[in-house]
Motif scaffolding. Sequence first.
Motif, short mmCIF file in Angstrom:
data_model
loop_
_atom_site.label_atom_id
_atom_site.label_comp_id
_atom_site.label_asym_id
_atom_site.label_seq_id
_atom_site.Cartn_x
_atom_site.Cartn_y
_atom_site.Cartn_z
N LYS A 1 -2.29 -7.51 -2.71
CA LYS A 1 -2.53 -6.85 -1.30
C LYS A 1 -4.08 -7.48 -0.91
O LYS A 1 -4.50 -7.86 0.19
CB LYS A 1 -2.81 -5.45 -1.48
CG LYS A 1 -3.72 -4.81 0.23
CD LYS A 1 -2.99 -3.57 -0.39
CE LYS A 1 -4.09 -2.87 -1.48
NZ LYS A 1 -3.61 -1.18 -1.08
N TYR A 2 -4.72 -7.79 -2.20
CA TYR A 2 -6.28 -7.62 -1.77
C TYR A 2 -6.59 -9.88 -1.47
O TYR A 2 -7.00 -10.36 -1.22
CB TYR A 2 -7.76 -7.69 -2.56
CG TYR A 2 -7.99 -6.34 -2.60
CD1 TYR A 2 -9.35 -5.91 -2.15
CD2 TYR A 2 -7.42 -5.01 -2.85
CE1 TYR A 2 -10.19 -5.15 -1.84
CE2 TYR A 2 -7.93 -4.26 -2.26
CZ TYR A 2 -9.13 -4.35 -1.85
OH TYR A 2 -9.33 -2.47 -1.71
N GLN B 1 -4.97 9.91 4.23
CA GLN B 1 -4.23 9.16 3.25
C GLN B 1 -4.12 8.03 3.32
O GLN B 1 -4.00 7.29 2.06
CB GLN B 1 -3.20 9.98 2.60
CG GLN B 1 -3.09 11.75 2.59
CD GLN B 1 -4.62 11.87 1.20
OE1 GLN B 1 -4.19 11.42 0.21
NE2 GLN B 1 -5.28 12.73 1.72
N TRP B 2 -3.65 6.92 4.49
CA TRP B 2 -3.33 5.61 4.45
C TRP B 2 -4.86 5.50 3.83
O TRP B 2 -4.44 4.56 3.44
CB TRP B 2 -3.14 5.62 5.50
CG TRP B 2 -1.49 6.11 6.31
CD1 TRP B 2 -0.21 6.81 5.86
CD2 TRP B 2 -1.30 6.83 7.73
NE1 TRP B 2 0.28 6.64 6.63
CE2 TRP B 2 0.55 6.79 7.51
CE3 TRP B 2 -1.70 6.33 8.98
CZ2 TRP B 2 0.77 7.25 8.76
CZ3 TRP B 2 -1.66 6.28 10.14
CH2 TRP B 2 0.00 6.73 9.88
N ARG B 3 -6.02 5.78 4.30
CA ARG B 3 -6.84 4.44 4.14
C ARG B 3 -7.26 4.57 2.73
O ARG B 3 -7.18 4.14 2.41
CB ARG B 3 -8.36 5.28 5.24
CG ARG B 3 -8.06 4.83 6.14
CD ARG B 3 -8.81 5.75 7.21
NE ARG B 3 -10.58 5.51 7.27
CZ ARG B 3 -10.76 4.19 8.22
NH1 ARG B 3 -9.54 3.70 8.43
NH2 ARG B 3 -11.78 3.12 7.50
N LYS B 4 -7.11 5.49 2.11
CA LYS B 4 -7.11 5.72 0.78
C LYS B 4 -5.98 4.52 0.44
O LYS B 4 -6.33 3.94 -1.02
CB LYS B 4 -6.76 6.92 -0.12
CG LYS B 4 -8.20 8.14 0.19
CD LYS B 4 -7.42 9.24 -0.77
CE LYS B 4 -8.36 10.96 0.51
NZ LYS B 4 -8.55 11.82 -0.70
N LYS B 5 -4.60 4.84 0.29
CA LYS B 5 -4.21 3.85 0.05
C LYS B 5 -3.69 1.93 0.55
O LYS B 5 -3.74 1.42 -0.71
CB LYS B 5 -2.71 4.31 0.23
CG LYS B 5 -1.89 5.91 -0.60
CD LYS B 5 -0.73 5.86 0.38
CE LYS B 5 -0.40 7.53 -0.49
NZ LYS B 5 0.32 6.89 -1.95
N SER C 1 1.02 -1.42 -0.04
CA SER C 1 0.07 -0.11 0.27
C SER C 1 0.44 1.11 -0.11
O SER C 1 0.55 2.40 -0.79
CB SER C 1 -1.25 0.09 1.41
OG SER C 1 -1.79 -0.75 1.09
N ARG D 1 -6.97 0.84 0.52
CA ARG D 1 -8.14 0.46 0.18
C ARG D 1 -7.58 0.56 -1.32
O ARG D 1 -8.76 -0.46 -2.61
CB ARG D 1 -9.39 1.23 0.20
CG ARG D 1 -10.04 1.02 1.88
CD ARG D 1 -11.15 2.33 2.40
NE ARG D 1 -11.36 2.12 3.43
CZ ARG D 1 -11.87 3.42 3.85
NH1 ARG D 1 -12.01 4.39 3.28
NH2 ARG D 1 -12.51 3.10 5.15
N LYS D 2 -6.50 0.59 -2.36
CA LYS D 2 -6.41 0.94 -3.92
C LYS D 2 -5.68 -0.22 -3.90
O LYS D 2 -5.62 -1.43 -3.29
CB LYS D 2 -5.29 1.95 -3.83
CG LYS D 2 -5.32 1.71 -4.96
CD LYS D 2 -4.10 3.04 -5.80
CE LYS D 2 -3.94 3.56 -6.92
NZ LYS D 2 -2.43 4.32 -7.30
N PHE D 3 -6.90 -0.47 -4.94
CA PHE D 3 -6.88 -2.14 -5.49
C PHE D 3 -5.24 -2.69 -6.03
O PHE D 3 -4.99 -1.88 -6.70
CB PHE D 3 -7.60 -2.41 -6.76
CG PHE D 3 -7.49 -4.28 -6.49
CD1 PHE D 3 -9.08 -5.01 -5.94
CD2 PHE D 3 -6.76 -4.58 -8.35
CE1 PHE D 3 -8.12 -6.14 -6.35
CE2 PHE D 3 -6.47 -5.93 -8.99
CZ PHE D 3 -7.44 -6.43 -7.51
N ASN D 4 -4.98 -3.38 -5.39
CA ASN D 4 -4.01 -4.09 -5.45
C ASN D 4 -4.01 -6.17 -5.74
O ASN D 4 -4.47 -6.50 -4.33
CB ASN D 4 -2.86 -3.79 -4.33
CG ASN D 4 -1.50 -5.05 -5.48
OD1 ASN D 4 -1.77 -5.86 -4.64
ND2 ASN D 4 -0.42 -4.36 -5.93
#
Length: 302
Positions: free
Chosen positions: A253-254, A241-245, A21, A247-250
């Motif tokens: 990571k998912y 900003q952390w929370r956005k990162k 992230s 949750r950003k799809f990877n």
Amino acid sequence: MANSYDLDFTYTTIDKIFRLSMGESGDYSGAKYDGDFSMPLEKAQKAKHKFIADSLNIKKGSKVLDMACGWAPFTKYITQERGATSIGLTLSSGQAKACQKNGMNVIVKDCRYLTPEDFGTFDAITCIGGLEHFCSVEEWKDGKQERVYRNFFKTLSDLLPVGGRYYMQTMTFSKNMLDHKDIDINAERGSASHVLALMMKEFPGSWLPDSPEMVINCATPHFKLISQSSGRLDYIETIKQWRKKFRKFNFKKYLLYLSLLPKYLTNKEFRHQVAVFKISPNKVCFEQEIMDHYRLVFEKIQ
């Protein structure tokens, strides 16, 4: 104090998720926006690193101890951009392995018990977020919190020359802090009582200072305060900003998120810990001034 087991979820279980992230040397502490919340997170974190290095007079050849170093973003900054040498300490095996893989000089060691016999003395020392984990609820209840901090400042004093500087960031409780007996994981979701209970689940074994003055008083007679500033608003933006990162799809990571599902279904304590991905207790506590966040620069005087 929180031990390696206590910190395992926060800094080891999410190690790979964090790096996917935030990057390999991502920073898991409040950034420094100085009122400009349009600034990208990475630029605000670098502004923080520059502020710390300038405050500690770090230059080429400086020997720096980076306590509670996380994934070593500050170590990376001062070694690559200032020409300093650095030793990083963490209690998380996941963090240490990641840092070592990325070429950072980081080891698993309890910074509270460091002596000059271990690595010698240092020109400057940082502890960015570490103090938050130094005192347990039990130690606080037993009236030992100030002793814990005084002992730590004695350790710092032994590791620095007169004139050597120490920088710390720490969360503290603030004016709207609740009585301990009112903290309840079963309270109304999102209430002060509930989010404080989630904080204690996320950071087991940890109890915050009640104010920056407590920390400053415990630094005497070894240190004088050079500067003090609140980073509460900066930390609120950092968390956004952390929370956005996170949750950003990877894809990788998912898959890691999915791998935690069996533990989520079978372990009630783990469900409380991962609740931080749904509601940010830190952010709520900062917004409601249950907690504050301070940057403190000290100089050794004797």
